[in-house]
Design a protein around this motif. Structure first.
Motif, mmCIF file in Angstrom:
data_model
loop_
_atom_site.group_PDB
_atom_site.id
_atom_site.type_symbol
_atom_site.label_atom_id
_atom_site.label_comp_id
_atom_site.label_asym_id
_atom_site.label_seq_id
_atom_site.Cartn_x
_atom_site.Cartn_y
_atom_site.Cartn_z
ATOM 1 N N ASP A 1 0.969 -1.196 0.354
ATOM 2 C CA ASP A 1 -0.005 0.176 -0.117
ATOM 3 C C ASP A 1 0.617 1.510 -0.276
ATOM 4 N N GLU A 2 0.862 1.642 -0.809
ATOM 5 C CA GLU A 2 1.553 3.436 -1.195
ATOM 6 C C GLU A 2 0.869 3.928 0.070
ATOM 7 N N GLY A 3 0.526 3.989 1.599
ATOM 8 C CA GLY A 3 0.097 5.308 1.961
ATOM 9 C C GLY A 3 0.681 5.204 3.478
ATOM 10 N N PHE A 4 -0.354 5.107 4.174
ATOM 11 C CA PHE A 4 0.611 5.383 5.863
ATOM 12 C C PHE A 4 -0.712 4.776 5.807
ATOM 13 N N GLY A 5 -0.130 3.355 7.021
ATOM 14 C CA GLY A 5 -1.004 2.716 8.205
ATOM 15 C C GLY A 5 -1.140 3.277 9.325
ATOM 16 N N ASP A 6 -1.611 1.954 10.479
ATOM 17 C CA ASP A 6 -1.841 2.573 11.702
ATOM 18 C C ASP A 6 -0.303 2.355 12.088
ATOM 19 N N PRO A 7 0.010 2.857 13.609
ATOM 20 C CA PRO A 7 1.026 3.199 13.909
ATOM 21 C C PRO A 7 1.499 1.424 14.198
ATOM 22 N N TYR A 8 2.845 1.562 14.046
ATOM 23 C CA TYR A 8 3.543 0.111 13.986
ATOM 24 C C TYR A 8 4.189 -0.430 12.563
ATOM 25 N N ARG A 9 2.316 -0.213 11.774
ATOM 26 C CA ARG A 9 2.607 -1.266 10.522
ATOM 27 C C ARG A 9 3.180 -1.893 9.845
ATOM 28 N N LEU A 10 4.110 -2.429 10.436
ATOM 29 C CA LEU A 10 5.569 -2.136 9.611
ATOM 30 C C LEU A 10 5.427 -3.591 9.230
ATOM 31 N N PRO A 11 4.436 -4.446 8.060
ATOM 32 C CA PRO A 11 4.900 -5.505 7.375
ATOM 33 C C PRO A 11 5.461 -5.689 6.530
ATOM 34 N N ASN A 12 7.008 -6.906 6.133
ATOM 35 C CA ASN A 12 8.091 -7.035 5.228
ATOM 36 C C ASN A 12 7.882 -7.530 4.037
ATOM 37 N N GLU A 13 6.772 -8.730 3.406
ATOM 38 C CA GLU A 13 7.052 -9.008 2.501
ATOM 39 C C GLU A 13 6.468 -7.699 1.414
ATOM 40 N N SER A 14 5.432 -6.656 2.203
ATOM 41 C CA SER A 14 5.106 -5.879 1.291
ATOM 42 C C SER A 14 5.030 -4.544 1.613
ATOM 43 N N ALA A 15 6.393 -4.240 2.281
ATOM 44 C CA ALA A 15 6.437 -2.850 2.762
ATOM 45 C C ALA A 15 6.850 -1.907 1.518
ATOM 46 N N TYR A 16 6.234 -0.866 1.227
ATOM 47 C CA TYR A 16 6.676 -0.001 0.083
ATOM 48 C C TYR A 16 8.050 0.188 0.420
ATOM 49 N N CYS A 17 8.239 0.670 1.219
ATOM 50 C CA CYS A 17 9.774 1.582 1.403
ATOM 51 C C CYS A 17 10.318 1.808 -0.124
ATOM 52 N N GLU A 18 9.542 3.024 -0.793
ATOM 53 C CA GLU A 18 10.031 3.566 -2.406
ATOM 54 C C GLU A 18 11.367 4.347 -2.664
ATOM 55 N N SER A 19 11.756 4.008 -3.385
ATOM 56 C CA SER A 19 13.751 4.002 -3.353
ATOM 57 C C SER A 19 13.651 6.177 -3.234
ATOM 58 N N CYS A 20 12.247 6.701 -4.144
ATOM 59 C CA CYS A 20 12.210 7.862 -4.207
ATOM 60 C C CYS A 20 12.557 8.331 -3.204
ATOM 61 N N ALA A 21 11.398 7.700 -1.999
ATOM 62 C CA ALA A 21 10.774 8.065 -0.469
ATOM 63 C C ALA A 21 12.195 7.873 0.139
ATOM 64 N N ALA A 22 13.398 7.173 0.222
ATOM 65 C CA ALA A 22 14.260 7.016 0.722
ATOM 66 C C ALA A 22 15.557 8.071 0.684
ATOM 67 N N ILE A 23 15.572 8.113 -0.331
ATOM 68 C CA ILE A 23 15.975 9.418 -1.618
ATOM 69 C C ILE A 23 16.080 10.837 -0.520
ATOM 70 N N ALA A 24 14.427 10.647 -0.308
ATOM 71 C CA ALA A 24 13.920 12.634 -0.197
ATOM 72 C C ALA A 24 14.561 12.611 1.867
ATOM 73 N N HIS A 25 14.634 11.274 2.664
ATOM 74 C CA HIS A 25 14.739 10.416 3.237
ATOM 75 C C HIS A 25 16.367 11.643 3.948
ATOM 76 N N VAL A 26 17.326 11.113 3.063
ATOM 77 C CA VAL A 26 18.259 11.549 3.057
ATOM 78 C C VAL A 26 18.649 13.194 2.619
ATOM 79 N N LEU A 27 17.904 13.954 2.172
ATOM 80 C CA LEU A 27 17.677 14.593 2.135
ATOM 81 C C LEU A 27 17.177 15.426 3.009
#
Length: 327
Positions: A1-27
């Motif tokens: 899901d490309e969105g925000f879920g409930d607090p602490y909802r951090l699935p592994n296999e369906s984790a979105y972890c978008e590459s662009c979001a990681a880049i934005a996080h660095v900057l």
């Protein structure tokens, strides 16, 4: 899901972890460090860079992930993605890294990232060249050599990463199994220097610097077991591994006779590390024994950023953790 879920909802296999979001996080964390001067933002910048950004691009630089799951049945990077954001953003963040290493202001030079190379700077109107020698992130030994146009008095501030101070990341979302912190060492021109970290997270060395001055920082890099907050349902009873700033995973390419998704890492299992120049461009692997349904099996963990660069197959970052040791 490309969105925000409930607090602490951090699935592994369906984790979105978008590459662009990681880049934005660095900057974003870089800019927060510039704004506040606090090393914790550079800690997160480093974690996102090594683990979230680099996983999005193949070692050859010609294939890309849009999402970066923490468990997989055999995902493969693609030569191109329908939306041009990830390939282009990944291609341009890599050459930007050099600009994230140092931060300078009046009377102060911060070292935020440890990476071999040289930088030309101006400190209080004088030219300064900083040469950095290190094998980081495989080794925590860093040598800095200063070349100055004229002697200058300023503060050289070295970031002591959160992982070296007993926390995998700021906050309480993740913790190390062992809170013991191996001591780091600092020398200036071969003489021992103070190693107390200031409130902003830096080792501050204040002196009149001259050409040829050498600073050496040694950050021990033990293999660390990491646990998630108990509210993270997907990771209850599970463990993952870190060494230095790198998160590790187990991949089918190293375990042809076992399903890595069913691996368990017993608490008493001994872990070692070994650098392999011929593997995945040269990486340090972690070695141990896993518990499986068929009995103990050898375990080889690779840095998460390097997964999916060989044949397709399952991968997982988090493993079960039984109490009994593997034999």
């Amino acid at each position: 899901d490309e969105g925000f879920g409930d607090p602490y909802r951090l699935p592994n296999e369906s984790a979105y972890c978008e590459s662009c979001a990681a880049i934005a996080h660095v900057l974003w964390q870089h800019r927060m460090n510039l704004l506040t001067g606090e090393a914790q933002h550079a800690d997160v910048m480093e974690l996102a860079l090594y683990n979230g950004v680099l996983s999005g691009i193949s070692l050859a630089g010609d294939a890309f992930f849009y999402q970066n799951p923490l468990a997989s049945n055999g995902n493969r990077r693609r030569p191109w993605i329908g939306l041009a954001c990830c390939p282009t953003n990944l291609a341009r963040i890599i050459p930007q890294v050099g600009g994230l290493v140092y931060v300078q202001e009046a009377g102060r030079l911060d070292v935020n990232l440890y990476a071999a190379g040289a930088a030309a700077l101006r400190i209080d109107g004088a030219d300064c060249r900083v040469e950095q020698e290190t094998a980081y992130p495989w080794d925590g030994r860093v040598t800095l050599r200063l070349m100055l146009e004229h002697p200058r008095e300023f503060d050289l501030c070295l970031r002591v990463p959160g992982w070296a101070r007993g926390r995998p990341a700021p906050g309480d979302l993740y913790r190390f199994a062992d809170a013991e912190v191996p001591p780091w060492a600092l020398t200036v021109n071969g003489g021992a220097a103070a190693t107390a970290v200031s409130g902003d997270g830096y080792l501050r060395v204040s002196r009149r610097w001259r050409t040829g001055d050498v600073v050496e920082l040694n950050l021990p890099m033990p293999v660390r077991r990491v646990y998630a907050h108990p509210n993270v349902e997907a990771n209850r009873g599970k463990v993952t591994l870190m060494r230095g700033p790198l998160v590790y995973c187990v991949e089918a390419a190293d375990h042809s006779e076992a399903d890595v998704r069913r691996f368990a890492l017993p608490r008493g299992s001994r872990l070692a590390h070994e650098h392999r120049d011929g593997l995945l461009g040269g990486v340090t692997v972690l070695l141990g024994r896993a518990a499986t349904a068929d009995g103990p099996a050898p375990l080889t963990a690779i840095p998460y950023f390097a997964w999916a660069n060989r044949q397709a197959g399952p991968m997982t970052v988090w493993m079960g953790e039984p109490d009994e040791p593997a034999r």
